[in-house]
Each structure stands twice: as C-alpha cells, then as structure tokens.
Design a protein around this motif. Sequence first.
Motif: not given
Length: 74
Positions: A3-8
């Motif tokens: 999975y690609l996880v992005t924190i913004e």
Amino acid sequence: MPYLVTIERTAESPTAVVKANTTRREFVTLWRTMLDEVWAFLRARPGLRTEGHNVMLYRKGPLDSTSPLRSASK
C-alpha cells in the motif's frame, strides 16, 4: 499487496461525533447505529456540508473505544 500511504497536514474540519466504548462483539451491530445518529444530526441542520467521509477512530486499540466521525463543516 503493498500500500502507498501518504501523510498530509490539512486545514481543520468540524466533525459530528458519536463516542462509544464497545467490545469487538458489540461493535459489529453498533457501528451502523452510531453512523445513523451522525446522519440524523446533519439532516436536521440544513446548510451543513455532508460530502465528508465516515471515519472510525480507535482510541485505545482496535474496538476498545470507537468514534464514528462525519465531516460537518459549513
């Protein structure tokens, strides 16, 4: 499957919250009732945005304490 996880970091967004302490067994039947409470709140207040997302927040580990959230910003 990776999975690609992005924190913004985003702007604040008011939420409608129903909090409950529950067990794993109770949660199976409780979550829909909690979301229904949030939706009833939103429908009773014309002008609140309702296109947000349902979110479950697990505060003390999986299903020990849950809060369904729904975006309710104006």
